[in-house]
Design a protein around this motif. Structure first.
Motif, PDB file in Angstrom:
ATOM      1  N   ASN A   1       0.863  -1.174   0.000  1.00 21.90           N
ATOM      2  CA  ASN A   1       0.000   0.000   0.000  1.00 21.90           C
ATOM      3  C   ASN A   1       0.900   1.225   0.000  1.00 21.90           C
ATOM      4  O   ASN A   1       1.233   1.771   1.046  1.00 21.90           O
ATOM      5  CB  ASN A   1      -0.916  -0.013   1.227  1.00 21.90           C
ATOM      6  N   GLY A   2       1.354   1.638  -1.193  1.00 25.36           N
ATOM      7  CA  GLY A   2       2.298   2.738  -1.289  1.00 25.36           C
ATOM      8  C   GLY A   2       3.651   2.347  -0.732  1.00 25.36           C
ATOM      9  O   GLY A   2       4.240   1.340  -1.128  1.00 25.36           O
ATOM     10  N   ASN A   3       4.159   3.106   0.222  1.00 30.69           N
ATOM     11  CA  ASN A   3       5.437   2.821   0.855  1.00 30.69           C
ATOM     12  C   ASN A   3       5.290   1.933   2.081  1.00 30.69           C
ATOM     13  O   ASN A   3       6.216   1.815   2.884  1.00 30.69           O
ATOM     14  CB  ASN A   3       6.144   4.126   1.260  1.00 30.69           C
TER      15      ASN A   3
ATOM     16  N   TYR B   1      12.865   3.718  -3.883  1.00 32.65           N
ATOM     17  CA  TYR B   1      12.343   3.664  -2.520  1.00 32.65           C
ATOM     18  C   TYR B   1      13.475   3.783  -1.508  1.00 32.65           C
ATOM     19  O   TYR B   1      13.406   4.575  -0.560  1.00 32.65           O
ATOM     20  CB  TYR B   1      11.586   2.352  -2.318  1.00 32.65           C
TER      21      TYR B   1
END
Length: 263
Positions: free
Chosen positions: A111-113, A160
Motif C-alpha cells: 500500500n504505497g510505501n 524507494y
C-alpha cells in the motif's frame, strides 16, 4: 430554530454527492440535465457538485458534455477486486498452514510505501501478537513487508531506498541501508525473509512472496509468533511449509513456475 452547523452542511454535501454518483450505477453516461431530473436537485447544486467530483477524478466529461465515472473508480475497483481475489484464494491455505505450524499467519499486500495486513489467523496460544487486519508497516521493516520490497522491480526498489528514511519501529528494525540492501538481495535468492523484533520486541516473522499470473509480486504470506519459537533448529521446517503455502496461493492466482522457477 436551530442553525445548521458546518459539519452538518458538509455531511449533507457528501450525501448529495453520493446520490449523484449512485445514478451511474444504472446509467453509463449522463448530462447535467439528466442528473437534475433523476436526482430532483436544483441545477445549481448539481453543477457545483459535479465540478468538485470532476476535480477529484470521480467524474469525467466527454466532448459532448456527457459525464461518466472517472478512472479513479477503475483504480479503486481493480484494487478492491485484487484484494478480494487474493484473500479468497489464500484463506483456505492459510488455515491449513496455521493449523500445521500452530503460529499466527498473516496475508499482506503493498500500500504505497507500506504493507497492509488484509488477513490474519491467530493461534490458540495465550500470548498473541498485536497485529491485526488493517494494520500497516513500512516496507523495510518486518519479514512480510520486506519480502514485498525485495521483489519490486530494481529501479522502483532503488528509488524507494534512496528516498525513504529508515526509522526504528522495534529494537531489531534495520536502519542501515547497505545492510538492508544485502538482506533484500539474499531474500530474493532464497525466496523468503526473516525478521526478529523489527515491528514488535520479542517476536519473529517469516515471510514468503506471492506472485500473480504475470510473475509479479502481489502479496506476502507470513508466519509470526514469539521469538523463542523461531530458534535456529525450527526454521528449516517452518520455511519449507511457508514457501509451499506461498507457491500454492500463487498457482491459484495463475502463476507459472517458469516465471520464477528458482524461487
Amino acid at each position: 430554530m436551530s442553525i445548521p452547523t458546518v459539519s452538518n452542511h458538509k455531511n449533507k454535501t457528501v450525501v448529495r454527492s453520493m446520490d449523484l454518483l449512485h445514478l451511474f450505477l444504472h446509467h453509463e453516461q449522463l448530462t447535467i440535465s439528466d442528473m437534475v431530473k433523476l436526482s430532483n436537485m436544483p441545477k445549481t447544486t448539481v453543477h457545483r457538485m459535479i465540478g468538485s467530483l470532476e476535480d477529484m477524478g470521480l467524474l469525467e466529461k466527454d466532448h459532448e458534455g456527457k459525464y461518466k465515472l472517472g478512472l479513479l473508480f477503475l483504480q479503486f475497483g481493480h484494487l478492491v477486486s485484487e484484494r478480494l481475489d487474493i484473500r479468497k484464494s489464500a484463506l483456505p491455505i492459510m488455515h491449513k498452514l496455521s493449523s500445521d505450524v500452530k503460529e499466527a499467519v498473516h496475508l499482506a499486500i503493498r500500500n504505497g510505501n507500506e504493507a497492509i495486513y488484509i488477513e490474519k489467523l491467530d493461534t490458540d496460544q495465550p500470548v498473541r501478537l498485536f497485529t491485526k487486519i488493517g494494520r500497516k508497516a513500512p516496507l523495510y521493516a518486518g519479514a512480510s513487508s520486506r519480502i514485498i520490497l525485495a521483489h519490486l522491480e530494481a529501479e522502483e526498489r532503488e528509488h524507494y531506498l534512496n528516498t525513504i528514511e529508515l526509522k526504528p519501529v522495534g529494537e531489531g528494525t534495520i536502519t542501515n541501508k547497505e545492510q538492508l540492501r544485502d538482506i533484500l538481495n539474499h531474500s530474493r535468492e532464497v525466496g523468503y525473509s526473516f525478521s526478529r523484533a523489527e515491528l514488535e520486541n520479542y517476536t519473529a516473522e517469516l515471510g514468503a512472496p506471492i506472485f500473480d499470473y504475470s510473475g509479479k509480486i502481489i502479496a506476502a504470506i507470513s508466519i509470526a509468533g514469539l521469538e523463542i519459537k523461531f530458534e535456529e533448529q525450527h526454521l528449516p521446517g517452518l520455511i519449507q511449509k511457508l514457501k509451499q503455502a506461498a507457491l500454492e496461493i500463487s498457482l491459484q492466482l495463475g502463476f507459472q513456475l517458469s516465471h520464477n522457477g528458482n524461487r
